[in-house]
Design a protein around this motif. Structure first.
Motif, short mmCIF file in Angstrom:
data_model
loop_
_atom_site.label_atom_id
_atom_site.label_comp_id
_atom_site.label_asym_id
_atom_site.label_seq_id
_atom_site.Cartn_x
_atom_site.Cartn_y
_atom_site.Cartn_z
N VAL A 143 8.11 -3.06 5.16
CA VAL A 143 8.14 -1.94 4.22
C VAL A 143 8.68 -2.43 2.89
N ARG A 144 8.12 -1.94 1.78
CA ARG A 144 8.58 -2.28 0.44
C ARG A 144 8.89 -0.97 -0.31
N PRO A 145 10.09 -0.41 -0.13
CA PRO A 145 10.37 0.89 -0.75
C PRO A 145 10.45 0.80 -2.28
N ILE A 146 10.05 1.89 -2.93
CA ILE A 146 10.29 2.12 -4.35
C ILE A 146 11.10 3.42 -4.46
N ALA A 147 12.13 3.39 -5.28
CA ALA A 147 12.91 4.60 -5.57
C ALA A 147 12.61 5.05 -7.00
N LEU A 155 0.83 -1.20 0.00
CA LEU A 155 0.00 0.00 0.00
C LEU A 155 0.86 1.25 0.00
N PRO A 156 0.40 2.31 -0.66
CA PRO A 156 1.15 3.56 -0.63
C PRO A 156 1.17 4.13 0.78
N GLU A 157 2.21 4.90 1.06
CA GLU A 157 2.34 5.51 2.38
C GLU A 157 1.12 6.39 2.66
N PRO A 160 22.67 -0.97 1.32
CA PRO A 160 23.55 -0.10 0.55
C PRO A 160 22.94 0.31 -0.79
N SER A 161 22.16 -0.58 -1.40
CA SER A 161 21.53 -0.25 -2.68
C SER A 161 20.60 0.96 -2.53
N LEU A 162 19.82 0.99 -1.47
CA LEU A 162 18.91 2.11 -1.27
C LEU A 162 19.69 3.40 -0.98
N SER A 163 20.81 3.28 -0.27
CA SER A 163 21.66 4.45 -0.01
C SER A 163 22.23 4.99 -1.31
N ASN A 164 22.66 4.09 -2.21
CA ASN A 164 23.18 4.52 -3.50
C ASN A 164 22.12 5.24 -4.31
N LEU A 165 20.89 4.73 -4.26
CA LEU A 165 19.80 5.36 -5.00
C LEU A 165 19.51 6.76 -4.45
N ARG A 166 19.53 6.90 -3.13
CA ARG A 166 19.29 8.21 -2.54
C ARG A 166 20.39 9.19 -2.93
N ARG A 167 21.64 8.73 -2.93
CA ARG A 167 22.75 9.61 -3.32
C ARG A 167 22.65 10.03 -4.78
N ALA A 168 22.04 9.18 -5.60
CA ALA A 168 21.87 9.51 -7.02
C ALA A 168 20.70 10.47 -7.24
N GLY A 169 19.99 10.83 -6.17
CA GLY A 169 18.90 11.79 -6.29
C GLY A 169 17.52 11.18 -6.31
N ALA A 170 17.40 9.92 -5.92
CA ALA A 170 16.10 9.25 -5.97
C ALA A 170 15.17 9.74 -4.87
N ARG A 171 13.90 9.74 -5.20
CA ARG A 171 12.87 9.92 -4.18
C ARG A 171 12.41 8.53 -3.77
N VAL A 172 12.41 8.25 -2.48
CA VAL A 172 12.05 6.93 -1.97
C VAL A 172 10.62 6.98 -1.42
N HIS A 173 9.78 6.13 -1.98
CA HIS A 173 8.40 6.00 -1.53
C HIS A 173 8.34 4.80 -0.57
N SER A 174 8.04 5.06 0.69
CA SER A 174 8.06 4.00 1.71
C SER A 174 6.70 3.29 1.75
N ARG A 175 6.48 2.44 0.77
CA ARG A 175 5.22 1.69 0.74
C ARG A 175 5.17 0.70 1.91
N ARG A 176 3.96 0.49 2.42
CA ARG A 176 3.77 -0.40 3.57
C ARG A 176 3.19 -1.73 3.11
N ALA A 177 3.75 -2.81 3.62
CA ALA A 177 3.29 -4.15 3.26
C ALA A 177 2.35 -4.68 4.33
N PHE A 178 1.33 -5.43 3.87
CA PHE A 178 0.34 -6.02 4.78
C PHE A 178 0.00 -7.42 4.28
N ARG A 179 -0.44 -8.28 5.19
CA ARG A 179 -0.95 -9.61 4.85
C ARG A 179 -2.26 -9.83 5.59
N LEU A 180 -3.04 -10.76 5.07
CA LEU A 180 -4.27 -11.14 5.76
C LEU A 180 -3.94 -11.74 7.11
N GLY A 181 -4.64 -11.31 8.15
CA GLY A 181 -4.39 -11.81 9.50
C GLY A 181 -5.03 -13.18 9.72
#
Length: 242
Positions: A98-102, A82-84, A221-242
């Protein structure tokens, strides 16, 4: 941008599913659309992390929950991403990380890296990539099938003629998907992944793509590299059926 990014990721998942099926890997691999939702299924037990439903909005959230409970998942429900800010009150969903997208706009990027081979031998590329990921057998086989597909563009960074890091991308309409990317343990700490990232971004920009998308593990480290390259990180939230 998040909606377009998820469309690009789903298009790449469809390529990977088709490649895994063509390679004869055990289980079923499918990527499909349903009522605006984007679903991916892998039935092999070690690949169940691929089971996802994205494209979720406030309007289609009830349909996403019903789809997650459908029989097509072979007894192991998928992760709903789900989107943040979208909180699934009263749905029976429980948090699952959390399932981030850059996302990166592609404008005014520097020249490409001179020590990159953009037409590497497939066997050499796969060896470097898979050595870097250090994954289990099922994940390794899936990644090998995906990255051997002709729709995937492969690059190797070399040092003194020795390949030290691998990265791939694929084109999907206005965007490109960056993935996978890995550096074997013996060559880490040299900035190889960041150099390949910038190389891929520059190539995509020259070809007229508007944006790039990547997924990475939170805190990696991959996410850090993406941020240094100027990426915007969308912190999507993951859920499962309870």
């Amino acid at each position: 941008m998040l909606t377009e990014a998820e469309e690009v990721i789903h298009a790449r998942a469809a390529v990977a599913c088709e490649a895994a099926t063509a390679a004869g890997l055990p289980g079923r691999f499918e990527a499909w659309r349903e009522d605006g939702l984007l679903a991916v299924l892998a039935t092999a037990p070690d690949l169940r992390f691929l089971r996802t439903i994205t494209g979720v909005t406030e309007e289609n959230l009830p349909r996403a929950v019903r789809l997650a409970g459908a029989s097509c998942w072979d007894g192991a429900a998928p992760t709903l991403v789900l989107p943040e800010g979208l909180i699934p009150h009263g749905t029976g969903l429980v948090p699952a990380g959390v399932r981030p997208i850059a996302t990166l706009p592609l404008t005014d990027l520097a020249a490409t890296e001179p020590d990159v081979d953009d037409s590497p031998d497939i066997d050499v590329f796969l060896r470097v990539l898979l050595d870097g990921y250090e994954s289990g057998d099922a994940v390794t086989a899936f990644m090998a099938a995906e990255h051997a597909d002709p729709r995937i563009r492969r690059s190797l960074l070399t040092e003194d003629g020795v390949p030290i890091s691998a990265a791939a991308l694929s084109s999907h309409g206005p965007g490109v998907l960056l993935g996978g990317s890995a550096t074997p343990r013996a060559h880490r700490g040299k900035g190889a992944q960041a150099r390949l990232l910038l190389h891929g971004l520059a190539a995509a920009a020259r070809e007229g793509h508007r944006f790039a998308v990547a997924t990475a593990v939170e805190g990696s480290p991959s996410l850090s590299n993406l941020r240094r390259a100027g990426a915007r990180v969308h912190s999507r939230r993951a859920f499962r059926l309870g």
